[in-house]
Design an enzyme around this catalytic site. Structure first.
Site, PDB file in Angstrom:
ATOM      1  CG  MET A 185     -19.469   5.895   6.243  1.00  0.00           C
ATOM      2  SD  MET A 185     -18.534   4.374   6.396  1.00  0.00           S
ATOM      3  CE  MET A 185     -19.787   3.159   5.921  1.00  0.00           C
ATOM      4  CB  SER A 186     -16.438  11.446   4.352  1.00  0.00           C
ATOM      5  OG  SER A 186     -16.984  11.552   3.048  1.00  0.00           O
TER       6      SER A 186
ATOM      7  CG  ASN B 278     -22.680   1.713  -2.294  1.00  0.00           C
ATOM      8  OD1 ASN B 278     -21.949   2.710  -2.221  1.00  0.00           O
ATOM      9  ND2 ASN B 278     -23.458   1.339  -1.304  1.00  0.00           N
TER      10      ASN B 278
ATOM     11  CB  ALA C 283     -17.285   6.870  -2.789  1.00  0.00           C
TER      12      ALA C 283
ATOM     13  CE1 TYR D 261     -13.175   4.449   7.675  1.00  0.00           C
ATOM     14  CE2 TYR D 261     -15.012   5.863   7.019  1.00  0.00           C
ATOM     15  CZ  TYR D 261     -13.859   5.167   6.708  1.00  0.00           C
ATOM     16  OH  TYR D 261     -13.366   5.211   5.434  1.00  0.00           O
ATOM     17  CD  GLU D 262      -9.119   6.964   8.490  1.00  0.00           C
ATOM     18  OE1 GLU D 262      -7.954   6.582   8.291  1.00  0.00           O
ATOM     19  OE2 GLU D 262      -9.570   8.031   8.041  1.00  0.00           O
TER      20      GLU D 262
ATOM     21  CG  HIS E 122     -14.076  -0.037   0.838  1.00  0.00           C
ATOM     22  ND1 HIS E 122     -14.628   1.230   0.870  1.00  0.00           N
ATOM     23  CD2 HIS E 122     -12.749   0.140   0.694  1.00  0.00           C
ATOM     24  CE1 HIS E 122     -13.653   2.130   0.749  1.00  0.00           C
ATOM     25  NE2 HIS E 122     -12.507   1.493   0.644  1.00  0.00           N
TER      26      HIS E 122
ATOM     27  CB  SER F 226     -13.536   6.234  -1.145  1.00  0.00           C
ATOM     28  OG  SER F 226     -13.524   6.311   0.245  1.00  0.00           O
TER      29      SER F 226
ATOM     30  CG  HIS G 161      -8.472   7.342   1.576  1.00  0.00           C
ATOM     31  ND1 HIS G 161      -9.192   8.483   1.772  1.00  0.00           N
ATOM     32  CD2 HIS G 161      -9.368   6.371   1.352  1.00  0.00           C
ATOM     33  CE1 HIS G 161     -10.484   8.220   1.664  1.00  0.00           C
ATOM     34  NE2 HIS G 161     -10.614   6.932   1.417  1.00  0.00           N
TER      35      HIS G 161
ATOM     36  CG  HIS H 176     -12.936   8.479   6.474  1.00  0.00           C
ATOM     37  ND1 HIS H 176     -11.790   8.210   5.764  1.00  0.00           N
ATOM     38  CD2 HIS H 176     -13.891   8.807   5.572  1.00  0.00           C
ATOM     39  CE1 HIS H 176     -12.055   8.365   4.473  1.00  0.00           C
ATOM     40  NE2 HIS H 176     -13.313   8.721   4.332  1.00  0.00           N
TER      41      HIS H 176
END
Ligand SMILES: *[C@@H]1O[C@H](CO)[C@@H](O)[C@H](O)[C@H]1NC(C)=O
Length: 287
Positions: A224-225, A248, A121, A93-94, A262, A38, A69, A91
């Protein structure tokens, strides 16, 4: 396109079809592949002698849906070395199944790639990390794997790798040493960390209780990746280097009013992205 990936694993012939198409459309034969996380897709813009393939033009390739992306495969030279960059990853989550998330990695293997560099990230869990730190991934915790979402589940094709794949050496020791040395040379060592990355499926960020749990498990960063791609890369024998940009700090205190978002991730990524790019490109010259 998505429908074709929604239910199950892909066959060797499908990966091969994608790889053969790419080999027929570029003369470059990269040994290094980079997956850009990201806000970190700028790395691909640094390539010289570029050949760009939007994902939707590549047979059987999935397409990317997240802002930040770009969704293209870029072949070119970084510091004189041929490499291929994924500008935009897939991802879980997509809504992609776990085999689709890792689809490009086996394509890289069939292209002749030997080393995979993954960037992402991530949220910092380790209290000594600062925003903008770069964390060399030393090891991972595959939380979706705990829940049965491992990309190696299903039929094993021996042409890719063994049924039971070793993960205790997932993040190449030599490459990590090289990264540390390069960071020193580039003046990045002041904000270089080394730690454990934990993957959660997302897309919701962690609760405070979850953060505390992950800290107790020994995770230094959460995202998340990355983990599914690394598992598949190791299965087919690629060497892996993983880099997390700490964009973060996760909230692990009930009195804290900060909230994960995000936009903050993308802003911090922008700020340190040049340093990360410099580190990766100088590192590639040494591989
Ligand atoms: C946090 O990072 C520091 C520096 O890398 C490390 O020494 C420490 O073991 C890590 N973990 C915790 C829980 O502080």
């Amino acid at each position: 396109m998505e429908a074709a990936f929604s239910s199950s694993q892909c066959s060797y012939e499908e990966y091969k079809e994608t790889a053969d198409w790419l080999l027929a459309h570029t003369e470059q034969r990269p040994k290094v592949a980079i997956i850009c996380g990201s806000g970190l897709g700028g790395l691909a813009d640094l390539l010289a002698d570029k050949t760009v393939f939007p994902y939707q033009d590549i047979p059987r390739f999935p397409t990317s849906t997240v802002p930040g992306h770009a969704g293209q495969l870029v072949f070119g030279r970084l510091q004189g070395r041929e490499c291929v960059c994924m500008q935009g990853r897939f991802h879980f989550y997509e809504g992609y199944n776990i085999h689709t998330v890792t689809y490009p990695v086996r394509v890289f293997f069939l292209l002749g790639v030997e080393t995979l560099i993954v960037t992402n990230a991530a949220g910092g869990l380790n209290g000594s990390y600062n925003l903008g730190d770069i964390m060399l991934i030393k090891d991972h915790i595959n939380m979706p794997g705990f829940a049965g979402q491992n990309p190696l589940c299903g039929h094993n094709d021996d042409r890719f790798g063994l049924r039971f794949s070793c993960m205790s050496d997932a993040y190449d020791r030599e490459l990590r040493a090289l990264a540390k040395q390069t960071a020193k040379e580039q003046g990045c060592d002041g904000f270089l960390q080394e730690g454990v990355y934990c993957m959660l499926a997302g897309p919701s960020f962690e609760t405070i209780a979850e953060c505390k749990a992950l800290q107790m498990l020994g995770a230094d960063a959460v995202g998340m990746s990355t983990v599914p791609e690394v598992v598949v890369a190791r299965h087919c024998g690629l060497r892996v280097l993983g880099l997390s940009l700490i964009t973060n700090n996760v909230v692990s205190d009930y009195d804290c009013v900060e909230k994960a978002n995000h936009e903050e991730v993308l802003r911090t990524a922008q700020h340190r992205t040049q340093d990360l790019q410099r580190l990766v490109s100088h590192l590639i010259a040494k591989i």
